[in-house]
Design a protein around this motif. Structure first.
Motif, short mmCIF file in Angstrom:
data_model
loop_
_atom_site.label_atom_id
_atom_site.label_comp_id
_atom_site.label_asym_id
_atom_site.label_seq_id
_atom_site.Cartn_x
_atom_site.Cartn_y
_atom_site.Cartn_z
N TYR A 10 -11.60 38.20 36.35
CA TYR A 10 -10.62 37.56 35.48
C TYR A 10 -11.22 36.28 34.93
CZ TYR A 10 -9.67 34.16 39.20
OH TYR A 10 -9.79 33.15 40.13
N CYS A 36 -9.24 45.04 42.62
CA CYS A 36 -8.26 44.05 43.10
C CYS A 36 -7.29 44.72 44.05
CB CYS A 36 -7.51 43.45 41.91
SG CYS A 36 -6.29 42.19 42.38
N LYS A 38 -3.92 43.89 46.58
CA LYS A 38 -2.86 42.92 46.85
C LYS A 38 -2.29 43.16 48.24
CE LYS A 38 1.54 41.09 45.13
NZ LYS A 38 2.61 41.23 44.11
N LEU A 71 -6.93 34.97 45.86
CA LEU A 71 -5.88 34.23 45.16
C LEU A 71 -4.60 34.29 45.99
CD1 LEU A 71 -6.69 35.68 41.61
CD2 LEU A 71 -7.55 33.57 42.66
N ARG A 78 -4.17 38.17 46.33
CA ARG A 78 -4.96 39.13 45.58
C ARG A 78 -6.41 38.98 46.01
NH1 ARG A 78 -0.78 38.41 41.83
NH2 ARG A 78 -0.16 40.34 40.75
N LEU A 80 -10.17 40.06 45.38
CA LEU A 80 -11.13 40.69 44.47
C LEU A 80 -12.36 41.07 45.28
CD1 LEU A 80 -9.26 38.81 42.62
CD2 LEU A 80 -11.02 39.17 40.93
N LEU A 108 -6.43 44.30 37.63
CA LEU A 108 -7.12 43.05 37.30
C LEU A 108 -6.50 42.37 36.09
CD1 LEU A 108 -10.85 44.18 37.71
CD2 LEU A 108 -9.66 42.50 39.14
N ILE A 111 -3.91 39.43 36.48
CA ILE A 111 -4.28 38.11 36.99
C ILE A 111 -4.35 37.13 35.83
CG2 ILE A 111 -5.99 36.76 38.26
CD1 ILE A 111 -6.90 39.34 39.59
N ARG A 114 -7.45 31.33 35.12
CA ARG A 114 -7.38 30.09 35.88
C ARG A 114 -7.31 28.89 34.94
NH1 ARG A 114 -8.99 28.58 41.05
NH2 ARG A 114 -9.89 30.64 41.40
#
Length: 204
Positions: A10, A36, A38, A71, A78, A80, A108, A111, A114
């Motif tokens: 991401y 990814c 979760k 994350l 999440r 990765l 993905l 997400i 950031r």
């Protein structure tokens, strides 16, 4: 004849994979093989940290270089990871610490990029030595910066700094354990007194 691309799954990912592509390659690269996963829990009764999650993954025998960013929110994380590890994690990650978790594959694309805040710092330094630049950017003395380098707390472009006298250039990234990251955004030349004017970006 090579170029290098980076991808962490991401936009803005801290941990990324590198892909080297020859300039004569006319095809389309297959991708970075990142998946990814979760993992969710009841956030009303448990609070899990990044350290908790990483510890649980290490406990499953996963090497850190197979994992990307973790994350963490109040009730989920999440993860990765290398796409080859996803199925193994899906079947075996049932607990983080003493807390039971439910795992599922995630997209993905879900997400969010950031968002990083940064503070711009304009400074004049005696030289482009890394101890001088780090002292200006992190708000410490050169002796403190040199001590951090000796304690292996500082990296330049994600590689350990070997000496306080190492020089930096425009575009370099300095990271300090516990203090964050610093980018040498601009080197603007010298003042009449021979000091170098720099513009630094400190990510906070």
């Amino acid at each position: 004849g090579l170029r290098v691309d980076f991808g962490g799954g991401y936009q803005g990912a801290e941990r990324a994979r590198a892909m080297y592509i020859h300039e004569d390659f006319a095809g389309t690269p297959s991708g970075f093989d990142i998946a990814c996963l979760k993992a969710s829990w009841n956030g009303q009764f448990a609070r899990l940290s990044h350290r908790d999650v990483l510890g649980a993954l290490m406990g499953l025998g996963i090497e850190r270089d197979r994992l990307g960013d973790l994350l963490v929110t109040a009730d989920s994380v999440r993860i990765l990871c290398d796409s080859k590890m996803a199925e193994y994690l899906l079947q075996n990650l049932t607990k983080i610490g003493a807390v039971g978790v439910n795992c599922e594959m995630a997209d993905l694309a879900g997400i969010a990029p950031r968002e990083e805040r940064c503070k711009e710092i304009r400074a004049t330094v005696a030289s482009l030595r890394i101890d001088s630049i780090a002292a200006s950017g992190f708000g410490s003395s050169r002796s403190r910066a040199a001590a951090d380098i000796a304690a292996d707390k500082m990296k330049l472009n994600w590689q350990p700094v070997k000496s306080a006298s190492q020089t930096v250039k425009e575009g370099d990234i300095i990271s300090m354990r516990g203090r964050g990251r610093l980018e040498v955004a601009e080197v603007r030349g010298q003042t009449k007194k021979g000091r170098t004017v720099v513009v630094l970006k400190r990510y906070i």
